[in-house]
Design an enzyme around this catalytic site. Structure first.
Site, PDB file in Angstrom:
ATOM      1  N   CYS A   1       0.825  -1.210   0.000  1.00 16.41           N
ATOM      2  CA  CYS A   1       0.000   0.000   0.000  1.00 16.41           C
ATOM      3  C   CYS A   1       0.858   1.258   0.000  1.00 16.41           C
ATOM      4  O   CYS A   1       0.990   1.951   1.007  1.00 16.41           O
ATOM      5  CB  CYS A   1      -0.985   0.039   1.152  1.00 16.41           C
ATOM      6  SG  CYS A   1      -2.283   1.239   0.777  1.00 16.41           S
TER       7      CYS A   1
ATOM      8  N   CYS B   1      -5.644   1.967  -4.092  1.00 10.12           N
ATOM      9  CA  CYS B   1      -5.086   2.654  -2.949  1.00 10.12           C
ATOM     10  C   CYS B   1      -5.985   3.828  -2.592  1.00 10.12           C
ATOM     11  O   CYS B   1      -5.963   4.848  -3.275  1.00 10.12           O
ATOM     12  CB  CYS B   1      -3.684   3.131  -3.334  1.00 10.12           C
ATOM     13  SG  CYS B   1      -2.721   3.558  -1.923  1.00 10.12           S
TER      14      CYS B   1
HETATM   15  P1  FAD Z   1      -0.628 -10.686   4.453  1.00  6.06           P
HETATM   16  O1  FAD Z   1      -2.071 -10.315   4.549  1.00  6.06           O
HETATM   17  O2  FAD Z   1       0.358  -9.837   5.163  1.00  6.06           O
HETATM   18  O3  FAD Z   1      -0.501 -12.196   4.927  1.00  6.06           O
HETATM   19  C1  FAD Z   1       0.687 -12.955   4.863  1.00  6.06           C
HETATM   20  C2  FAD Z   1       0.501 -14.155   5.762  1.00  6.06           C
HETATM   21  O4  FAD Z   1       1.568 -15.087   5.549  1.00  6.06           O
HETATM   22  C3  FAD Z   1       0.519 -13.800   7.241  1.00  6.06           C
HETATM   23  O5  FAD Z   1      -0.657 -14.284   7.863  1.00  6.06           O
HETATM   24  C4  FAD Z   1       1.771 -14.480   7.763  1.00  6.06           C
HETATM   25  O6  FAD Z   1       1.635 -14.932   9.100  1.00  6.06           O
HETATM   26  C5  FAD Z   1       1.932 -15.622   6.789  1.00  6.06           C
HETATM   27  N1  FAD Z   1       3.312 -16.132   6.706  1.00  6.06           N
HETATM   28  C6  FAD Z   1       4.455 -15.416   6.648  1.00  6.06           C
HETATM   29  N2  FAD Z   1       5.510 -16.232   6.610  1.00  6.06           N
HETATM   30  C7  FAD Z   1       5.025 -17.493   6.624  1.00  6.06           C
HETATM   31  C8  FAD Z   1       5.640 -18.782   6.625  1.00  6.06           C
HETATM   32  N3  FAD Z   1       6.961 -18.922   6.601  1.00  6.06           N
HETATM   33  N4  FAD Z   1       4.834 -19.868   6.638  1.00  6.06           N
HETATM   34  C9  FAD Z   1       3.477 -19.735   6.669  1.00  6.06           C
HETATM   35  N5  FAD Z   1       2.861 -18.551   6.705  1.00  6.06           N
HETATM   36  C10 FAD Z   1       3.632 -17.442   6.671  1.00  6.06           C
HETATM   37  N6  FAD Z   1      -4.479  -2.751   0.849  1.00  6.06           N
HETATM   38  C11 FAD Z   1      -5.583  -2.275   0.212  1.00  6.06           C
HETATM   39  O7  FAD Z   1      -6.106  -2.939  -0.669  1.00  6.06           O
HETATM   40  N7  FAD Z   1      -6.122  -1.071   0.544  1.00  6.06           N
HETATM   41  C12 FAD Z   1      -5.623  -0.317   1.546  1.00  6.06           C
HETATM   42  O8  FAD Z   1      -6.156   0.747   1.834  1.00  6.06           O
HETATM   43  C13 FAD Z   1      -4.485  -0.793   2.247  1.00  6.06           C
HETATM   44  N8  FAD Z   1      -3.948  -0.076   3.261  1.00  6.06           N
HETATM   45  C14 FAD Z   1      -2.921  -0.603   4.000  1.00  6.06           C
HETATM   46  C15 FAD Z   1      -2.455   0.121   5.087  1.00  6.06           C
HETATM   47  C16 FAD Z   1      -1.440  -0.391   5.885  1.00  6.06           C
HETATM   48  C17 FAD Z   1      -0.970   0.409   7.065  1.00  6.06           C
HETATM   49  C18 FAD Z   1      -0.890  -1.655   5.577  1.00  6.06           C
HETATM   50  C19 FAD Z   1       0.191  -2.240   6.450  1.00  6.06           C
HETATM   51  C20 FAD Z   1      -1.330  -2.366   4.476  1.00  6.06           C
HETATM   52  C21 FAD Z   1      -2.348  -1.845   3.674  1.00  6.06           C
HETATM   53  N9  FAD Z   1      -2.833  -2.525   2.542  1.00  6.06           N
HETATM   54  C22 FAD Z   1      -3.926  -2.041   1.857  1.00  6.06           C
HETATM   55  C23 FAD Z   1      -2.081  -3.681   1.997  1.00  6.06           C
HETATM   56  C24 FAD Z   1      -2.695  -5.035   2.325  1.00  6.06           C
HETATM   57  O9  FAD Z   1      -2.902  -5.169   3.703  1.00  6.06           O
HETATM   58  C25 FAD Z   1      -1.768  -6.136   1.829  1.00  6.06           C
HETATM   59  O10 FAD Z   1      -1.444  -5.896   0.484  1.00  6.06           O
HETATM   60  C26 FAD Z   1      -2.423  -7.508   1.937  1.00  6.06           C
HETATM   61  O11 FAD Z   1      -2.624  -7.829   3.289  1.00  6.06           O
HETATM   62  C27 FAD Z   1      -1.588  -8.578   1.236  1.00  6.06           C
HETATM   63  O12 FAD Z   1      -2.065  -9.852   1.506  1.00  6.06           O
HETATM   64  P2  FAD Z   1      -1.036 -11.081   1.658  1.00  6.06           P
HETATM   65  O13 FAD Z   1      -1.903 -12.252   1.962  1.00  6.06           O
HETATM   66  O14 FAD Z   1      -0.132 -11.102   0.508  1.00  6.06           O
HETATM   67  O15 FAD Z   1      -0.158 -10.703   2.923  1.00  6.06           O
END
Ligand code: FAD
Length: 411
Positions: A161, A340
């Site tokens: 983000c 975003c």
């Molecule tokens: P995550 O949701 O971070 O999940 C990753 C998961 O993998 C976690 O649960 C972790 O425990 C697990 N993991 C890590 N390593 C391992 C391992 N070795 N083995 C097994 N599991 C593991 N997005 C929007 O669309 N709109 C917004 O307005 C927005 N605002 C944001 C504001 C902030 C402050 C932040 C921090 C993020 C924001 N985002 C926003 C971005 C969004 O939160 C992320 O892009 C999204 O969560 C990505 O999903 P993901 O599943 O790839 O990662």
């Protein structure tokens, strides 16, 4: 080793959405989710926690409550990936085997890359909306600061983000403006990048807020050191031989850490040169192992790393992975959509929605919602509609507004 049709590494936004999407299409498939955390977070809500709009608890749920019915939850970390053997090594030393693998392990916040930062977070005015436990501290600092220096920082890309560092700043400035003390606070935005926002169409609207709030915009300025007790932050300005360091005293520092691929991904055979998982940008399949896919922040694609992107990627990976398991070719395509919502003031948002190459991909016709202008409608969307769309739609495999593209569409 126990063998599953599908193994998903990571139970975050992308992993859960993808699991739900696969199981919706094929309820009897054997599917395991490897995820060590007991809690699932709705990170997009943290910006509004930092602004005092959402309660922190509204952004978390027990992991057990979001694991889809029919999926097996393996509550531990994945340590290593072995694509040639179609196996994943777990923290307890065991191995599980798969026919298809989905990597959704997110991005690593590299707090330790900035000396002094990790140890002072949550104290001495140093905060970050990038952590669940710290976002309420942002709110508290903004409520108590009435004069002094407030610094907001953004590290080099990639980050998740990319708008979030400035969202925190605009909402803080708006709160100070309403308290009539903005004039007594020197606000600086130290952004390591060369532009305020990566897609030029949204910059004019954002620049008007930079001017309205009297923000000192420092592009090409990277946070490199923090002294919490001394309330000093050090920045490197510019690059190469002509770079200079500059030290600033602060009363409040909202820091965003540099972000990298998780170590076990960067060290795996699946990684590209940047450490993220190499995938075809359209099908999200690995170029070398066709039964391996990645989505969410861990994918080595150029889209904006957002939950909105994961919402669109999940059905693409679900369809293509099932095609590969059925020995047919992947046909669904992802256009790089990411979103975003830039919270420029409490009650108004500039809704950036774009795909690969910065191509604008608005979800609404411009008469209904023009994303290049600050609107109350976009705030309503973020504040009221997107959380239920996330919990009840995306995480449940209900794919509103997320029908995957088809290979043929592009030809
Ligand atoms: P995550 O949701 O971070 O999940 C990753 C998961 O993998 C976690 O649960 C972790 O425990 C697990 N993991 C890590 N390593 C391992 C391992 N070795 N083995 C097994 N599991 C593991 N997005 C929007 O669309 N709109 C917004 O307005 C927005 N605002 C944001 C504001 C902030 C402050 C932040 C921090 C993020 C924001 N985002 C926003 C971005 C969004 O939160 C992320 O892009 C999204 O969560 C990505 O999903 P993901 O599943 O790839 O990662």
């Amino acid at each position: 080793a126990k063998r599953y049709d599908v193994v998903i590494v990571g139970g975050g936004s992308a992993g859960i959405a993808c699991a739900a999407s696969i199981l919706k299409r094929r309820p009897d498939i054997s599917l395991a989710i490897i995820e060590p955390s007991e809690t699932h977070y709705y990170q997009p809500g943290w910006t509004l926690v930092g602004a005092g709009v959402f309660q922190p608890e509204a952004t978390r749920r027990p992991m057990a409550s979001v694991i889809p019915k029919g999926a097996e939850w393996l509550r531990q970390e994945a340590l290593a990936l072995h694509p040639d053997e179609q196996a994943v090594e777990l923290a307890d030393g065991s191995r599980i085997a798969y026919r298809g693998l989905v990597v959704a392990a997110g991005i690593k916040l590299d707090w330790n890359a900035i000396p002094g930062l990790a140890g002072t977070l949550g104290e001495h005015g140093v905060t970050s909306n990038y952590r669940y436990d710290l976002a309420p501290y942002t709110r508290d600092l903004v409520q108590t600061l009435r004069n002094g220096v407030a610094l907001f920082t953004q590290p080099p890309m990639p980050i998740k983000c990319a708008g979030a560092p400035q969202k925190a700043m605009y909402l803080s400035c708006h709160a100070w403006e309403r308290e009539d003390c903005l004039g007594a606070i020197d606000v600086e935005f130290h952004n390591a990048g060369a532009a305020l926002f990566g897609v030029a169409d949204y910059v004019p609207a954002l620049m008007r807020y930079i001017e309205r709030y009297g923000i000192d915009l420092r592009l090409g300025s990277t946070l490199i050191e923090v002294d919490g007790p001394g309330r000093r932050a050090v920045f490197r300005q510019g690059a190469g031989e002509r770079s200079q360091t500059c030290e600033r005293r602060f009363d409040m520092l909202h820091a965003v850490p540099p972000q990298v691929a998780p170590d076990f991904i960067a060290n795996s055979a699946l990684a590209d040169a940047t450490g993220f998982v190499a995938v075809d940008p359209a099908t999200l399949a690995h170029p070398r192992w066709p039964n391996v896919f990645a989505l969410g922040d861990v994918a080595g694609t150029s889209n904006a790393k957002t939950a909105a992107a994961a919402r669109k990627q999940a059905p693409v990976v679900a369809v293509n992975l099932l095609a590969v398991l059925d020995s047919t070719l992947p046909w669904a395509t992802y256009d790089g959509y990411g979103s975003c919502p830039l919270t420029v003031e409490r009650g108004r948002i500039v809704l950036a929605e774009f795909g690969y190459g910065g191509k604008l991909l608005p979800s609404f016709p411009s008469w209904l919602l023009d994303g290049r202008r600050p609107t109350r409608r976009a705030w309503f969307l973020k504040d009221r509609l997107l959380p239920p769309i996330y919990w009840r739609g995306m995480l449940k495999g209900r794919e509103w507004l997320a029908a995957p593209g088809r290979r043929d569409d592009e030809q």
